[in-house]
Design an enzyme around this catalytic site. Structure first.
Site, PDB file in Angstrom:
ATOM      1  N   GLY A 227       0.807  -1.211   0.000  1.00 14.65           N
ATOM      2  CA  GLY A 227       0.000   0.000   0.000  1.00 14.65           C
ATOM      3  C   GLY A 227       0.840   1.260   0.000  1.00 14.65           C
ATOM      4  N   CYS A 228       1.042   1.840   1.167  1.00 12.68           N
ATOM      5  CA  CYS A 228       1.705   3.133   1.251  1.00 12.68           C
ATOM      6  C   CYS A 228       3.184   3.065   0.902  1.00 12.68           C
ATOM      7  CB  CYS A 228       1.499   3.734   2.630  1.00 12.68           C
ATOM      8  SG  CYS A 228      -0.246   4.130   2.956  1.00 12.68           S
ATOM      9  N   VAL A 229       3.850   1.946   1.174  1.00  7.50           N
ATOM     10  CA  VAL A 229       5.241   1.794   0.750  1.00  7.50           C
ATOM     11  C   VAL A 229       5.326   1.778  -0.765  1.00  7.50           C
ATOM     12  CG1 VAL A 229       7.192   0.180   0.680  1.00  7.50           C
ATOM     13  CG2 VAL A 229       6.075   0.703   2.854  1.00  7.50           C
TER      14      VAL A 229
ATOM     15  N   THR B  21       4.678   5.178  -2.257  1.00  7.23           N
ATOM     16  CA  THR B  21       5.816   6.067  -2.024  1.00  7.23           C
ATOM     17  C   THR B  21       6.977   5.729  -2.945  1.00  7.23           C
ATOM     18  OG1 THR B  21       5.152   6.420   0.276  1.00  7.23           O
ATOM     19  CG2 THR B  21       7.468   6.812  -0.273  1.00  7.23           C
TER      20      THR B  21
END
Length: 210
Positions: free
Chosen positions: A151-153, A156
């Site tokens: 997800g957020c990794v 990013t």
């Protein structure tokens, strides 16, 4: 990750090359907050071991003077800044400025001079000042730790690449609530968006004569 059963098709198409480590790295730690360390809220899987490894990576980055940025997901108490992301995952609205769940885990607490980014989206770059903060410090390489890998990794990592930073996903410093998505996303990021290095490999690469 080279042992993936379908790695050959990526190799034949010229993917999976290394961008390499530049001259000015920074460490971005994504969402290692109390709620994501707790399986009863947003955690599980291999997030706890990833936090343990990131404690060591953070100490290394500080010793070598790397810029460090931390992210938190933070929504207004009244939900006034909530968006479609919270329709998919309504429990994210619990992550308010003062909620214990949204606080960075104590062992990774930010030191003076380290950036803390409050975000409502997946990527540490989306609608934040991270890219400008890194550019001002003449960073050319972004090492990413945090959660969740899928997800957020991942978001990013993709945005770091698209901002023209050499990007390293530190494989034992990222974690997910489920191991299948963790492994699949590491493989895919390694083929297209990031160099995959363990913490020890990254530290060795930075300290080796170049």
């Amino acid at each position: 990750m080279s042992g993936h059963p379908e790695a050959d098709i990526y190799h034949r198409q010229g993917m999976g090359n290394r961008a390499g480590l530049g001259q000015a790295p920074a460490l971005v730690i994504v969402d290692f907050v109390v709620g994501f360390a707790d399986p009863d809220h947003f955690g599980g899987g291999n997030i706890a071991p990833a936090i343990e490894q990131t404690v060591r990576l953070l100490a290394f980055a500080r010793r070598h003077g790397w810029p460090v940025a931390h992210t938190r997901v933070v929504y207004a108490e009244d939900g006034s800044d909530a968006g479609v992301f919270t329709l998919k995952a309504p429990s994210l609205r619990k992550l308010t400025e003062t909620s214990p769940l949204s606080q960075i885990v104590p062992e990774l607490a930010a030191a003076p001079g380290e950036l803390i980014i409050r975000k409502q989206g997946a990527s540490a770059f989306f609608d934040t000042n991270l890219a400008g903060w890194l550019a001002f410090r003449r960073v050319d390489t972004v090492a990413v730790a945090g959660c969740t890998t899928s997800g957020c990794v991942r978001a990013t990592v993709v945005d770091a690449l698209q901002s023209n930073f050499r990007t390293i996903c530190v494989t034992d410093c990222v974690g997910d609530r489920a191991i299948g998505p963790h492994e699949a996303n590491l493989f895919d990021m390694g083929q297209k968006y990031a160099d995959l290095l363990t913490r020890a490999e990254l530290e060795a690469a930075w300290t080796a004569p170049r």
